[in-house]
Design a protein around this motif. Structure first.
Motif, mmCIF file in Angstrom:
data_model
loop_
_atom_site.group_PDB
_atom_site.id
_atom_site.type_symbol
_atom_site.label_atom_id
_atom_site.label_comp_id
_atom_site.label_asym_id
_atom_site.label_seq_id
_atom_site.Cartn_x
_atom_site.Cartn_y
_atom_site.Cartn_z
ATOM 1 N N VAL A 81 0.849 -1.183 0.000
ATOM 2 C CA VAL A 81 0.000 0.000 0.000
ATOM 3 C C VAL A 81 0.891 1.242 0.000
ATOM 4 O O VAL A 81 1.813 1.359 0.813
ATOM 5 C CB VAL A 81 -0.937 0.039 1.215
ATOM 6 N N LEU A 82 0.598 2.167 -0.903
ATOM 7 C CA LEU A 82 1.253 3.472 -0.951
ATOM 8 C C LEU A 82 0.202 4.519 -0.587
ATOM 9 O O LEU A 82 -0.891 4.519 -1.162
ATOM 10 C CB LEU A 82 1.803 3.755 -2.351
ATOM 11 N N THR A 83 0.521 5.410 0.346
ATOM 12 C CA THR A 83 -0.466 6.403 0.748
ATOM 13 C C THR A 83 0.216 7.625 1.343
ATOM 14 O O THR A 83 1.434 7.723 1.411
ATOM 15 C CB THR A 83 -1.503 5.794 1.715
ATOM 16 N N HIS A 84 -0.611 8.566 1.792
ATOM 17 C CA HIS A 84 -0.138 9.854 2.294
ATOM 18 C C HIS A 84 0.616 9.720 3.613
ATOM 19 O O HIS A 84 0.318 8.859 4.442
ATOM 20 C CB HIS A 84 -1.331 10.781 2.518
ATOM 21 N N ALA A 85 1.548 10.634 3.810
ATOM 22 C CA ALA A 85 2.206 10.770 5.103
ATOM 23 C C ALA A 85 1.223 11.376 6.103
ATOM 24 O O ALA A 85 0.376 12.195 5.731
ATOM 25 C CB ALA A 85 3.440 11.652 4.977
ATOM 26 N N PRO A 86 1.296 11.008 7.373
ATOM 27 C CA PRO A 86 0.282 11.429 8.347
ATOM 28 C C PRO A 86 0.373 12.887 8.773
ATOM 29 O O PRO A 86 -0.583 13.415 9.333
ATOM 30 C CB PRO A 86 0.541 10.505 9.543
ATOM 31 N N GLY A 87 1.487 13.563 8.495
ATOM 32 C CA GLY A 87 1.650 14.932 8.963
ATOM 33 C C GLY A 87 1.361 15.995 7.923
ATOM 34 O O GLY A 87 1.701 17.168 8.130
ATOM 35 N N ASP A 88 0.708 15.638 6.804
ATOM 36 C CA ASP A 88 0.430 16.614 5.751
ATOM 37 C C ASP A 88 -0.447 17.751 6.258
ATOM 38 O O ASP A 88 -1.252 17.573 7.184
ATOM 39 C CB ASP A 88 -0.259 15.936 4.566
ATOM 40 N N SER A 89 -0.331 18.904 5.618
ATOM 41 C CA SER A 89 -1.136 20.048 6.025
ATOM 42 C C SER A 89 -2.603 19.908 5.622
ATOM 43 O O SER A 89 -3.469 20.566 6.197
ATOM 44 C CB SER A 89 -0.562 21.339 5.431
ATOM 45 N N HIS A 90 -2.900 19.080 4.642
ATOM 46 C CA HIS A 90 -4.289 18.905 4.195
ATOM 47 C C HIS A 90 -4.979 17.851 5.048
ATOM 48 O O HIS A 90 -4.499 16.723 5.180
ATOM 49 C CB HIS A 90 -4.329 18.499 2.721
ATOM 50 N N GLN A 91 -6.127 18.226 5.600
ATOM 51 C CA GLN A 91 -6.826 17.314 6.504
ATOM 52 C C GLN A 91 -7.299 16.040 5.806
ATOM 53 O O GLN A 91 -7.375 14.976 6.428
ATOM 54 C CB GLN A 91 -8.028 18.014 7.159
ATOM 55 N N ALA A 92 -7.578 16.122 4.510
ATOM 56 C CA ALA A 92 -8.015 14.923 3.790
ATOM 57 C C ALA A 92 -6.870 13.934 3.626
ATOM 58 O O ALA A 92 -7.076 12.720 3.706
ATOM 59 C CB ALA A 92 -8.581 15.306 2.425
#
Length: 215
Positions: free
Chosen positions: A104-115
Motif C-alpha cells: 500500500v502506498l499512501t499519504h504521510a500522516p503529517g500533511d497540512s491537508h486534513q483529507a
C-alpha cells in the motif's frame, strides 16, 4: 523490492496525489510486473472545484493510464472537506483495496491537508499487523507535506527511477491542467525527483517513509 506479480494499491485523497506522490514508482512497479491500482478514496467538495469534478476525474483516469495503473473510484465517496470527521466510514470504504493488496502506498500522516491525514489514518487502522500484514510506504505531496507546521517527513526508502519513469510522471502531472501551481508543475516536480535522487546517489528517485514491512 521484488514487485513481480505483487498487488500494489495507491490510496489517495485527490486526483493528482497519485502522480505527485508516487507516479514514478507506480510506473516502475507496473513495468516490472506488478498489478497497480490507484484508489481515489474521496471526492473533491471545496468551492474551487465547482462543476469541474467530472473533468478532473477524466484527468485522473488519463494520468493513471499513463502511469500503467488501474484507476478505481469508490462509490459514494466521502467529501474531502469532512473526511477527517468520519475515519471509521473512510476505513470501511478503503478496506477492500487493502485486503486486495500486498503493498500500500499512501499519504504521510503529517500533511497540512486534513483529507491527506484522514486517508493516512484510515490506512494505518486497516493495516494493523494483528489484523492484516501489508507493506505500507508513505509518500510526500508537494504543497502539502512540505507546508505543515512541523514537517516530519523523514524518508527511509527510495525508489530509483529511470528516464521512462520520470517521463511518465511528468506527462501525467501535465494532464492536470487546472491543478498547476508553483511546486506542482512538471518542471518543479522534476526538480524534486532530482533532489531525492541526489540524496541517494542517483539521477532521479521518489522518497517514502516505510511504515510497515514484512519479509
Amino acid at each position: 523490492m521484488d514487485v513481480l506479480n505483487r498487488r500494489v494499491a495507491a490510496i489517495v485523497a485527490h486526483p493528482d496525489d497519485e502522480t505527485l506522490g508516487c507516479g514514478g514508482t507506480l510506473h516502475r512497479f507496473a513495468r516490472l510486473g506488478a498489478d497497480c491500482r490507484v484508489v481515489l478514496a474521496l471526492r473533491r467538495a471545496d468551492r474551487r472545484i465547482g462543476d469541474g469534478w467530472p473533468a478532473l476525474v477524466g484527468q485522473f483516469r488519463a494520468a493513471c493510464a499513463r502511469l500503467g495503473a488501474t484507476p478505481e473510484l469508490l462509490p459514494d465517496a466521502l467529501p474531502d472537506i469532512t473526511a477527517d470527521r468520519d475515519i471509521e466510514a473512510l476505513h470501511e470504504a478503503i478496506l477492500p483495496a487493502v485486503e486486495w493488496s500486498d503493498i500500500v502506498l499512501t499519504h504521510a500522516p503529517g500533511d497540512s491537508h486534513q483529507a491527506h491525514r484522514a486517508v493516512s489514518r484510515a490506512v494505518e487502522i486497516a493495516t494493523r499487523p494483528f489484523r492484516r500484514r501489508r507493506t505500507v510506504a508513505l509518500f510526500e505531496v508537494a504543497s502539502s507535506t512540505d507546508q505543515a507546521w512541523s514537517n516530519g517527513f523523514a524518508p527511509n526508502f527510495h525508489v530509483l527511477l529511470d528516464a521512462g519513469d520520470v517521463a511518465a510522471k511528468l506527462d501525467a502531472i501535465a494532464l492536470y491542467a487546472g491543478e498547476q501551481a508553483p511546486g506542482r508543475r512538471p518542471a518543479d516536480v522534476e526538480v524534486l525527483l532530482r533532489h531525492r535522487g541526489c540524496q541517494v546517489g542517483a539521477e532521479h528517485a521518489e522518497a517514502f517513509m516505510l511504515a510497515r514491512h514484512f519479509a
